[in-house]
Design a protein around this motif. Sequence first.
Motif, PDB file in Angstrom:
ATOM      1  N   PHE A 138      37.238  37.168  47.539  1.00  0.00           N
ATOM      2  CA  PHE A 138      37.690  35.993  47.613  1.00  0.00           C
ATOM      3  C   PHE A 138      38.048  35.217  46.999  1.00  0.00           C
ATOM      4  N   ILE A 139      38.754  35.176  45.913  1.00  0.00           N
ATOM      5  CA  ILE A 139      39.496  34.728  44.890  1.00  0.00           C
ATOM      6  C   ILE A 139      40.991  34.829  45.378  1.00  0.00           C
ATOM      7  N   THR A 140      41.641  36.522  46.195  1.00  0.00           N
ATOM      8  CA  THR A 140      43.207  36.147  46.285  1.00  0.00           C
ATOM      9  C   THR A 140      42.720  35.677  47.680  1.00  0.00           C
ATOM     10  N   THR A 141      42.041  35.746  49.258  1.00  0.00           N
ATOM     11  CA  THR A 141      42.011  35.024  50.094  1.00  0.00           C
ATOM     12  C   THR A 141      42.499  33.508  50.126  1.00  0.00           C
ATOM     13  N   THR A 142      41.154  33.352  49.052  1.00  0.00           N
ATOM     14  CA  THR A 142      41.123  31.519  48.633  1.00  0.00           C
ATOM     15  C   THR A 142      42.664  30.996  48.219  1.00  0.00           C
ATOM     16  N   PHE A 159      48.721  23.314  36.872  1.00  0.00           N
ATOM     17  CA  PHE A 159      47.830  24.396  37.279  1.00  0.00           C
ATOM     18  C   PHE A 159      47.121  25.726  38.780  1.00  0.00           C
ATOM     19  N   LEU A 160      47.054  25.169  40.039  1.00  0.00           N
ATOM     20  CA  LEU A 160      46.563  25.568  40.628  1.00  0.00           C
ATOM     21  C   LEU A 160      47.977  27.221  41.021  1.00  0.00           C
ATOM     22  N   GLY A 161      48.855  26.392  40.265  1.00  0.00           N
ATOM     23  CA  GLY A 161      50.593  27.724  40.868  1.00  0.00           C
ATOM     24  C   GLY A 161      49.891  28.793  39.087  1.00  0.00           C
ATOM     25  N   VAL A 162      49.545  27.801  38.135  1.00  0.00           N
ATOM     26  CA  VAL A 162      49.852  28.366  36.518  1.00  0.00           C
ATOM     27  C   VAL A 162      48.287  29.605  36.762  1.00  0.00           C
ATOM     28  N   SER A 163      47.496  29.551  37.849  1.00  0.00           N
ATOM     29  CA  SER A 163      46.135  30.206  37.697  1.00  0.00           C
ATOM     30  C   SER A 163      46.260  31.359  38.950  1.00  0.00           C
ATOM     31  N   THR A 164      47.621  31.519  39.333  1.00  0.00           N
ATOM     32  CA  THR A 164      47.939  32.356  40.474  1.00  0.00           C
ATOM     33  C   THR A 164      48.294  33.555  40.130  1.00  0.00           C
ATOM     34  N   ILE A 165      48.465  33.311  38.611  1.00  0.00           N
ATOM     35  CA  ILE A 165      49.354  34.089  38.488  1.00  0.00           C
ATOM     36  C   ILE A 165      48.035  35.335  37.442  1.00  0.00           C
ATOM     37  N   GLN A 166      47.245  36.371  37.966  1.00  0.00           N
ATOM     38  CA  GLN A 166      46.310  36.908  37.536  1.00  0.00           C
ATOM     39  C   GLN A 166      46.359  38.181  37.742  1.00  0.00           C
ATOM     40  N   ASP A 167      45.573  38.682  36.671  1.00  0.00           N
ATOM     41  CA  ASP A 167      44.777  40.528  36.684  1.00  0.00           C
ATOM     42  C   ASP A 167      43.868  40.526  38.006  1.00  0.00           C
ATOM     43  N   VAL A 168      43.023  39.494  38.916  1.00  0.00           N
ATOM     44  CA  VAL A 168      42.600  39.724  39.534  1.00  0.00           C
ATOM     45  C   VAL A 168      42.305  39.482  40.769  1.00  0.00           C
ATOM     46  N   HIS A 169      43.283  40.266  41.552  1.00  0.00           N
ATOM     47  CA  HIS A 169      43.280  40.006  42.793  1.00  0.00           C
ATOM     48  C   HIS A 169      43.135  41.581  43.471  1.00  0.00           C
ATOM     49  N   MET A 170      42.781  41.007  44.516  1.00  0.00           N
ATOM     50  CA  MET A 170      41.928  42.270  45.492  1.00  0.00           C
ATOM     51  C   MET A 170      42.309  42.202  47.089  1.00  0.00           C
TER      52      MET A 170
END
Length: 686
Positions: free
Chosen positions: A443-447, A362-373
């Motif tokens: 914060f999400i992208t950096t994490t 799920f860590l790998g799956v959740s990386t594919i997101q549209d919320v990155h900054m």
Amino acid sequence: MTALWTLSLLLSACLFRASCSAPAIPRPPRSLPPVRGFNNSGGSLSVDLPMALRVFSVDYHHVQAPFEIVLWIMLASLAKLGFHWSGRLPAVVPESCLLIMVGLLVGGVIYGVRHSAPPTLSANAFFLFLLPPIVLDAGYFLPGRLFFENLGTILWYAVVGTLWNVLGIGLSLYGLCLLAPGSLGDISLLHCLLFGSLIAAVDPVAVLSVFQEMHVNEQLHILVFGESLLNDAVTVVLYKLFESFLRMPSVSGLDVLLGGCRVLVVGMGGLFVGLFFGLIAALTSRFTSGAQVIAPLFVFLYSYLSYLTSEMLHLSGIMAIVTCAVTMKQYVEANVSERSNTSIQYFLKMWSSVSETLIFIFLGVSTIQDVHMWSWPFVCSTLLLCLVWRATGVLLLTAVVNKLRRNTVTFRDQFIIAYGGLRGAICFSLVFLIDDFPKKRLFITTTIVVILFTVFVQGMTIKPLVELLDVKKEKGALPSVSEEIHSRLIDHLLAGIEDVVGYWGQHYWKDRFDQFNVKYLRRILIREDHQACSSILRVYQELERQEQRGDEDVPPPVVTRSHGRPLLPQEMDSIRCILSTNLQNFSNKTAAYSRHTLHQDAGSRKPLHRHQSLEERSTINTQGEDGEFHDSRRVRSGLSRSHTVGSVSPRRLLLDSSAPAASPQIADPRTAKKKLAFVLECEKQQ
């Protein structure tokens, strides 16, 4: 791998079908086909044809949730099975990295099919369902002796080291935000401290998955694993504290003081909750002799109940479940049967392994997101600060703690401890719990970047570094009964020495707890027919359980093949029964004692006397008989008392010393003079 790809496509199709299903739109009523027995106008009977019966139908929404859960678990299990059949790949790349790569591929497939972000791992699902099995497995199989011997160092790293990292990273990032007011000016100090508290969380799941493959020495492993386990409890408490500060209109000095008290209450409260449920679980297992089938169930129920109770009371659930597992282990293992023990061990391993695999996927799956900054200064600075502050913290804290330790932490071990600070699902789940504000996506992208860097770069290079630095490895074979007995003998000797010199060290308190445990706790929490009469027998039973459980990570010792036939399981059970019976019979025949019971029969024992030398016994026999002999005795009194005749047997000495007391009139002064002259002549020759 074909089955893996097929299952991922099937999962994508199911998710696509679920996403395409829209809510029902009200439509105008249409004329239904006539039903047998009714007409279209009223409710009168008619002779219309019946509706056609469906032979086959699909109702996916009825089983959507459990069906997708089973597919995810099947995908994780097949991925893990495929890695172990892929040759030398697991020896080069850690399993956690491979699972994250599978998650990235599955997330990419789902994103390509649905053209939207794949499902993410929610924080509630992680903290309530996936994290407890992993922590329970780690606490139940925690090496108690090593953990409590290094408890001070572990707490020093986990508490002081975590505060060092949180404050260092948070304040440094706030300074960076002040230097770049254009892009990072809307990030406050509390937001930086909140982010520092979650990014400083060392994930025990990632640490376990990497360090179990390297087989480092026991001290290094327990320091890294214990620090990561308790580090999570501290970081979660600090995260909730800063989150509460953010929701307050203003923060005063009194609030900071109350926050420090809250940290202590949360940690100690979780400890006492886990201790309570652990003792209740041990007491319940005492009465399961008639229903051994459900005995393993109480282990899981009480452990999970301690975690949920702590979360309900806003206490540390990690501390509660670890304390519960450590408390109940020895009593539960003594009460339940060997089959129940085997069931508990294998179910815990299976449960934690599945949870760990799902977390990494799920860590790998959740990386594919549209919320990155993205922000280069913030991301790179965070990554660099995590490495610098952890390295400096380990070096400074170890320099202090080495002054108090007998077995110092070497520089090589310090490097591995600092380099092994892997981040994982805990900080990933905490970052999604942050309340919405403009820079949450950053914060999400950096994490995610920090997690991927620590797991891939540090996780893949730490094993070659261990080999390059020649870090001490653990021994492959399990300890023998002789080693355990000698180890306990040394513990008793050190406890006695500490008691004599008046120093209350760890051996003194360990000995006092063992006495309290044997005298009170074991009598209450363990059935009478399962209480071992000898400590040697308990050691043997514990080693038997370790051998039956078997450590998959420990390489088996090299055993030469014998030409005889292998022993059957019935013969092995018979040999174990004979050994246990002989050990118990031997302990019953041998008078066992401890230093706590020596004072009870002190009045009945005869005082010990120093062995008398030959000349002393001869002088006692001839006392008052001759004046010349008195002069020789005065000359002899200045000589050393260490000159004795070592060839005389103890029984002969006893007879010689007791015979004159029984019949003093038989003693001959001439014989005594001859013996004394002989002794003096021998000393002159020497």
